[in-house]
Design a protein around this motif. Sequence first.
Motif, PDB file in Angstrom:
ATOM      1  N   ALA A  24      20.863 -48.139  -2.427  1.00 32.54           N
ATOM      2  CA  ALA A  24      21.030 -46.687  -2.478  1.00 32.54           C
ATOM      3  C   ALA A  24      20.365 -46.145  -3.728  1.00 32.54           C
ATOM      4  O   ALA A  24      20.456 -46.735  -4.807  1.00 32.54           O
ATOM      5  CB  ALA A  24      22.508 -46.320  -2.452  1.00 32.54           C
ATOM      6  N   VAL A  25      19.685 -45.005  -3.593  1.00 29.74           N
ATOM      7  CA  VAL A  25      18.995 -44.397  -4.725  1.00 29.74           C
ATOM      8  C   VAL A  25      19.628 -43.071  -5.128  1.00 29.74           C
ATOM      9  O   VAL A  25      19.320 -42.539  -6.205  1.00 29.74           O
ATOM     10  CB  VAL A  25      17.507 -44.176  -4.401  1.00 29.74           C
ATOM     11  CG1 VAL A  25      16.816 -45.501  -4.133  1.00 29.74           C
ATOM     12  CG2 VAL A  25      17.344 -43.245  -3.208  1.00 29.74           C
ATOM     13  N   ALA A  26      20.511 -42.524  -4.276  1.00 28.21           N
ATOM     14  CA  ALA A  26      21.127 -41.239  -4.586  1.00 28.21           C
ATOM     15  C   ALA A  26      22.396 -41.077  -3.763  1.00 28.21           C
ATOM     16  O   ALA A  26      22.632 -41.810  -2.798  1.00 28.21           O
ATOM     17  CB  ALA A  26      20.162 -40.086  -4.306  1.00 28.21           C
ATOM     18  N   VAL A  27      23.220 -40.120  -4.184  1.00 26.50           N
ATOM     19  CA  VAL A  27      24.412 -39.726  -3.435  1.00 26.50           C
ATOM     20  C   VAL A  27      24.222 -38.270  -3.030  1.00 26.50           C
ATOM     21  O   VAL A  27      23.796 -37.441  -3.838  1.00 26.50           O
ATOM     22  CB  VAL A  27      25.695 -39.879  -4.272  1.00 26.50           C
ATOM     23  CG1 VAL A  27      26.926 -39.489  -3.441  1.00 26.50           C
ATOM     24  CG2 VAL A  27      25.828 -41.294  -4.793  1.00 26.50           C
ATOM     25  N   GLN A  28      24.545 -37.975  -1.765  1.00 27.06           N
ATOM     26  CA  GLN A  28      24.327 -36.625  -1.240  1.00 27.06           C
ATOM     27  C   GLN A  28      25.561 -36.167  -0.469  1.00 27.06           C
ATOM     28  O   GLN A  28      26.154 -36.922   0.294  1.00 27.06           O
ATOM     29  CB  GLN A  28      23.105 -36.596  -0.322  1.00 27.06           C
ATOM     30  CG  GLN A  28      22.810 -35.229   0.278  1.00 27.06           C
ATOM     31  CD  GLN A  28      21.589 -35.250   1.185  1.00 27.06           C
ATOM     32  OE1 GLN A  28      21.024 -36.315   1.429  1.00 27.06           O
ATOM     33  NE2 GLN A  28      21.180 -34.102   1.673  1.00 27.06           N
ATOM     34  N   ALA A  29      25.959 -34.941  -0.709  1.00 23.15           N
ATOM     35  CA  ALA A  29      27.017 -34.298   0.068  1.00 23.15           C
ATOM     36  C   ALA A  29      26.549 -32.895   0.419  1.00 23.15           C
ATOM     37  O   ALA A  29      25.738 -32.297  -0.304  1.00 23.15           O
ATOM     38  CB  ALA A  29      28.322 -34.246  -0.718  1.00 23.15           C
ATOM     39  N   VAL A  30      27.044 -32.366   1.522  1.00 22.18           N
ATOM     40  CA  VAL A  30      26.647 -31.033   1.990  1.00 22.18           C
ATOM     41  C   VAL A  30      27.911 -30.272   2.374  1.00 22.18           C
ATOM     42  O   VAL A  30      28.801 -30.825   3.024  1.00 22.18           O
ATOM     43  CB  VAL A  30      25.695 -31.111   3.200  1.00 22.18           C
ATOM     44  CG1 VAL A  30      25.260 -29.705   3.630  1.00 22.18           C
ATOM     45  CG2 VAL A  30      24.473 -31.962   2.879  1.00 22.18           C
ATOM     46  N   ARG A  31      27.998 -29.036   1.950  1.00 23.30           N
ATOM     47  CA  ARG A  31      29.102 -28.177   2.360  1.00 23.30           C
ATOM     48  C   ARG A  31      28.572 -26.795   2.697  1.00 23.30           C
ATOM     49  O   ARG A  31      27.420 -26.460   2.404  1.00 23.30           O
ATOM     50  CB  ARG A  31      30.162 -28.089   1.272  1.00 23.30           C
ATOM     51  CG  ARG A  31      29.696 -27.428  -0.016  1.00 23.30           C
ATOM     52  CD  ARG A  31      30.796 -27.454  -1.078  1.00 23.30           C
ATOM     53  NE  ARG A  31      30.344 -26.946  -2.362  1.00 23.30           N
ATOM     54  CZ  ARG A  31      30.410 -25.675  -2.742  1.00 23.30           C
ATOM     55  NH1 ARG A  31      30.911 -24.767  -1.900  1.00 23.30           N
ATOM     56  NH2 ARG A  31      29.994 -25.294  -3.927  1.00 23.30           N
ATOM     57  N   THR A  32      29.416 -26.013   3.325  1.00 21.50           N
ATOM     58  CA  THR A  32      29.034 -24.672   3.761  1.00 21.50           C
ATOM     59  C   THR A  32      29.866 -23.632   3.029  1.00 21.50           C
ATOM     60  O   THR A  32      31.092 -23.743   2.974  1.00 21.50           O
ATOM     61  CB  THR A  32      29.224 -24.519   5.274  1.00 21.50           C
ATOM     62  OG1 THR A  32      28.393 -25.462   5.948  1.00 21.50           O
ATOM     63  CG2 THR A  32      28.836 -23.119   5.732  1.00 21.50           C
ATOM     64  N   ASP A  33      29.205 -22.656   2.463  1.00 25.99           N
ATOM     65  CA  ASP A  33      29.864 -21.524   1.826  1.00 25.99           C
ATOM     66  C   ASP A  33      29.412 -20.269   2.571  1.00 25.99           C
ATOM     67  O   ASP A  33      28.561 -20.325   3.466  1.00 25.99           O
ATOM     68  CB  ASP A  33      29.485 -21.467   0.345  1.00 25.99           C
ATOM     69  CG  ASP A  33      30.513 -20.708  -0.492  1.00 25.99           C
ATOM     70  OD1 ASP A  33      31.385 -20.052   0.106  1.00 25.99           O
ATOM     71  OD2 ASP A  33      30.433 -20.773  -1.730  1.00 25.99           O
ATOM     72  N   HIS A  34      29.970 -19.112   2.192  1.00 19.26           N
ATOM     73  CA  HIS A  34      29.619 -17.869   2.878  1.00 19.26           C
ATOM     74  C   HIS A  34      29.552 -16.715   1.897  1.00 19.26           C
ATOM     75  O   HIS A  34      30.281 -16.693   0.891  1.00 19.26           O
ATOM     76  CB  HIS A  34      30.631 -17.539   3.980  1.00 19.26           C
ATOM     77  CG  HIS A  34      30.650 -18.529   5.099  1.00 19.26           C
ATOM     78  ND1 HIS A  34      31.371 -19.697   5.031  1.00 19.26           N
ATOM     79  CD2 HIS A  34      30.022 -18.529   6.305  1.00 19.26           C
ATOM     80  CE1 HIS A  34      31.196 -20.384   6.152  1.00 19.26           C
ATOM     81  NE2 HIS A  34      30.392 -19.695   6.931  1.00 19.26           N
ATOM     82  N   VAL A  35      28.695 -15.769   2.191  1.00 17.15           N
ATOM     83  CA  VAL A  35      28.608 -14.525   1.447  1.00 17.15           C
ATOM     84  C   VAL A  35      28.123 -13.444   2.395  1.00 17.15           C
ATOM     85  O   VAL A  35      27.201 -13.670   3.194  1.00 17.15           O
ATOM     86  CB  VAL A  35      27.649 -14.666   0.237  1.00 17.15           C
ATOM     87  CG1 VAL A  35      26.234 -14.999   0.694  1.00 17.15           C
ATOM     88  CG2 VAL A  35      27.654 -13.408  -0.612  1.00 17.15           C
ATOM     89  N   ARG A  36      28.774 -12.301   2.351  1.00 13.25           N
ATOM     90  CA  ARG A  36      28.393 -11.172   3.204  1.00 13.25           C
ATOM     91  C   ARG A  36      28.241 -11.608   4.673  1.00 13.25           C
ATOM     92  O   ARG A  36      27.325 -11.211   5.369  1.00 13.25           O
ATOM     93  CB  ARG A  36      27.090 -10.544   2.722  1.00 13.25           C
ATOM     94  CG  ARG A  36      27.215  -9.735   1.433  1.00 13.25           C
ATOM     95  CD  ARG A  36      28.160  -8.546   1.617  1.00 13.25           C
ATOM     96  NE  ARG A  36      28.129  -7.629   0.496  1.00 13.25           N
ATOM     97  CZ  ARG A  36      28.890  -7.723  -0.603  1.00 13.25           C
ATOM     98  NH1 ARG A  36      29.758  -8.729  -0.709  1.00 13.25           N
ATOM     99  NH2 ARG A  36      28.801  -6.830  -1.563  1.00 13.25           N
ATOM    100  N   GLU A  37      29.168 -12.452   5.088  1.00 18.32           N
ATOM    101  CA  GLU A  37      29.201 -12.949   6.469  1.00 18.32           C
ATOM    102  C   GLU A  37      27.953 -13.746   6.840  1.00 18.32           C
ATOM    103  O   GLU A  37      27.613 -13.878   8.013  1.00 18.32           O
ATOM    104  CB  GLU A  37      29.410 -11.790   7.449  1.00 18.32           C
ATOM    105  CG  GLU A  37      30.716 -11.041   7.229  1.00 18.32           C
ATOM    106  CD  GLU A  37      30.938  -9.970   8.277  1.00 18.32           C
ATOM    107  OE1 GLU A  37      29.999  -9.704   9.049  1.00 18.32           O
ATOM    108  OE2 GLU A  37      32.044  -9.410   8.331  1.00 18.32           O
ATOM    109  N   GLU A  38      27.269 -14.309   5.847  1.00 19.47           N
ATOM    110  CA  GLU A  38      26.154 -15.207   6.082  1.00 19.47           C
ATOM    111  C   GLU A  38      26.487 -16.577   5.518  1.00 19.47           C
ATOM    112  O   GLU A  38      27.198 -16.708   4.516  1.00 19.47           O
ATOM    113  CB  GLU A  38      24.875 -14.677   5.429  1.00 19.47           C
ATOM    114  CG  GLU A  38      24.350 -13.389   6.044  1.00 19.47           C
ATOM    115  CD  GLU A  38      23.001 -13.018   5.469  1.00 19.47           C
ATOM    116  OE1 GLU A  38      22.072 -13.846   5.542  1.00 19.47           O
ATOM    117  OE2 GLU A  38      22.879 -11.913   4.922  1.00 19.47           O
ATOM    118  N   ARG A  39      25.932 -17.597   6.161  1.00 20.08           N
ATOM    119  CA  ARG A  39      26.224 -18.965   5.755  1.00 20.08           C
ATOM    120  C   ARG A  39      25.301 -19.422   4.641  1.00 20.08           C
ATOM    121  O   ARG A  39      24.103 -19.138   4.646  1.00 20.08           O
ATOM    122  CB  ARG A  39      26.067 -19.901   6.966  1.00 20.08           C
ATOM    123  CG  ARG A  39      26.484 -21.326   6.698  1.00 20.08           C
ATOM    124  CD  ARG A  39      26.408 -22.148   7.967  1.00 20.08           C
ATOM    125  NE  ARG A  39      25.017 -22.340   8.389  1.00 20.08           N
ATOM    126  CZ  ARG A  39      24.675 -22.963   9.499  1.00 20.08           C
ATOM    127  NH1 ARG A  39      25.600 -23.409  10.318  1.00 20.08           N
ATOM    128  NH2 ARG A  39      23.396 -23.105   9.817  1.00 20.08           N
TER     129      ARG A  39
END
Length: 710
Positions: free
Chosen positions: A74-89
């Motif tokens: 492994a060369v990196a660690v990656q995580a992804v999450r979703t946030d929102h602003v003004r009803e946009e992702r």
Amino acid sequence: MAGRTLGALRTLPGLSWRLLRGGGRRSMLGAALTAVAVAVSTALLLFAVSVNLAFQGRSDREAWRNPVPARGEAVAVQAVRTDHVREERITVVELAALTPDAPVPPGLERFPAPGEVWLSPALAELAHRLPDDQLAARFAGKGGGTVGDEGLVHPGELVAVRGWAPDAAVLAGRDGRDGRETDGPREGVAPTRISDFTGKPSFDAQGYQALALIATVLMVVPLLVFGGAAARLTVARRDQRLAALRLVGATGGQVVAMTAAEAMITASAGAVAGALLYGLLIPLLTRIEIGGGPWFAADLWPGLPYALAVPATVPLLVGLSAVAGLRRVVVSPLGVARRETPPAMRFVRVVALLAVLAAVPALSAGAGAGVIAGVLGLAFLAINLAGPWVVGVIGRVTVRLARGPARLLAGRRLVDDPRAAWRTVSGVALTGFVAGFMLLLSPTSDLLGEADSTRLRITVPAERAGELAGEARERLAAAGVRARTEVAGEGRERTLVVALGTGTAAGDAREAGDAEGAGSAREAGGGEGAGSAGDGARADGGTAPARPDAAQADRARTALDGLVPGRSATSAADEDRFGLTLIEDIGTGTVVVLTVSFLVATVSAGITAVSSVLDRRQTYALLHLAGTPLRLLDRARRAETLIPLTVMGGGSIAVGVFCALPFAITGVNARGLAILLACVVLGFAGVIGAGAASAPVLRSVTENPAPCPD
């Protein structure tokens, strides 16, 4: 002898061009009509090809955010999450390098260092425009740079990439999400050790590719039919000329070669014009919003191989289609010269359509996109095959029921040449099939109902629920956000619910002062996760709270950012947003497909109407010379189009509805009915307008009944 034959064949393209030019102004007009038809077909075919490539390109650019576990080091660690602003992702990618030679993420100039934040251009612009406490404060840190096009799905996408140290809490264990397995970054991806940024296509991207394939079939098959019809424009006049050459000694091979050469000369000019037309339309087409945003111009450029292959293939198809109709000229040139009525078509054409429809009930909503596309393509082709036979039947019925000369003339024309009559109405009939198919596949936002946007929810560890609830109240109070907090759910993880627009900071502190370890909220009741307290926020005294505005919700999200590493505050409305976007995209796709279909139908009706007049110019001229009023001829011409259009249009709509039954999303709704009604009105209007456009040509050909130099 062989040498003379070879020499003759070498001169055939030149002879074809000389005959085309020698046919006079009307012959060149017929060639121009064919070129226009091919130009439209080429441009729309390039668009259909580019759409599929564009969705593939989007899938490839998004895949790096849907990581796969490292198979080696492994060369990196990656995580992804979703946030929102003004009803946009907002897609937030958390990264940490495990080795000095970690690869550079797509769209970045280098691997982000700990504390660096890289923003997409649209997110950077929005963060600059909104107050800091509504967005920018969530991404405080060192400015790393801008995420380039290679890392974005579309130009307006909101993406943030943040660098961390390998031991950061946001990348530890499963702190990136609540433990659920997901199919892509829409729901978040847990911290994953990776060896590169190849990733895999998300479930959403695959779904859009499947929809694009189905939409392509709905567009391309009518285009192919239209392209084949383009090769048959002014076919009667051309057949007469070729039959005369055949009778004076030309061989069947020479006639075939001359026909192919004449068709391909005209089609090649149209194909080049169509390719240029598509290139000019790309800036306009990029504004079509699908999947949350518009397109990069590069997405809708098919690339040099396709840009050359499509314009080169279309003339070949036109030439093959022209040659396919030469059987009577080669076998029975005398019959063509004497204008004998060709034999009637056989019922086997309708049998093919019935066989395709018999297979439709065996399908289901779970069928693959390839299967659905295949069935739709076969249905299109079967309708096009059965159409001329049905038109012939309509003609015979019209003759029997005729009560005036106009209807009688129209019916006789339908019987004598049903293929020509079908070419005039085929575009609208096939568009009716598309409209009927879309009638049951046009969902509205009512399908999902109105989700609650007044309650933000965060999944928290049960052992820290009370502590995090207290910290949330302090953060909200400091941000000036009026809200009430409560903890709901049971098990190892609980749901921290923030009801916006209710309570006060002091009241919340008194109400939940000893909330640590609570298994459920005093007022929210039991339930699973975010949904348990999600619907119908209750205000003190039993009255409904005022709906918070977008600014208040964004301030609350910003205040709660980082409360639990790797988790964002979301509402039920946020979770439904993808479904709403998909419904909007289906509507947009329907409009695009029907627009293409109507463009094909209108151009087809106009060109074939003019071509039909040119084909029969001597007949029209002689009838007018014998005393038939021009008005009567015009009424007969209109009836010849509108009678089969009414029958075939209604039948095609019914076939489309039948083919959509296995995949019906909802019953008939107002939106679907509106689309269908608009198709019927626009279809008839297009054909009537096309007929009106050919009226001057009819007047022109009846003014001079003398033979033309064909």
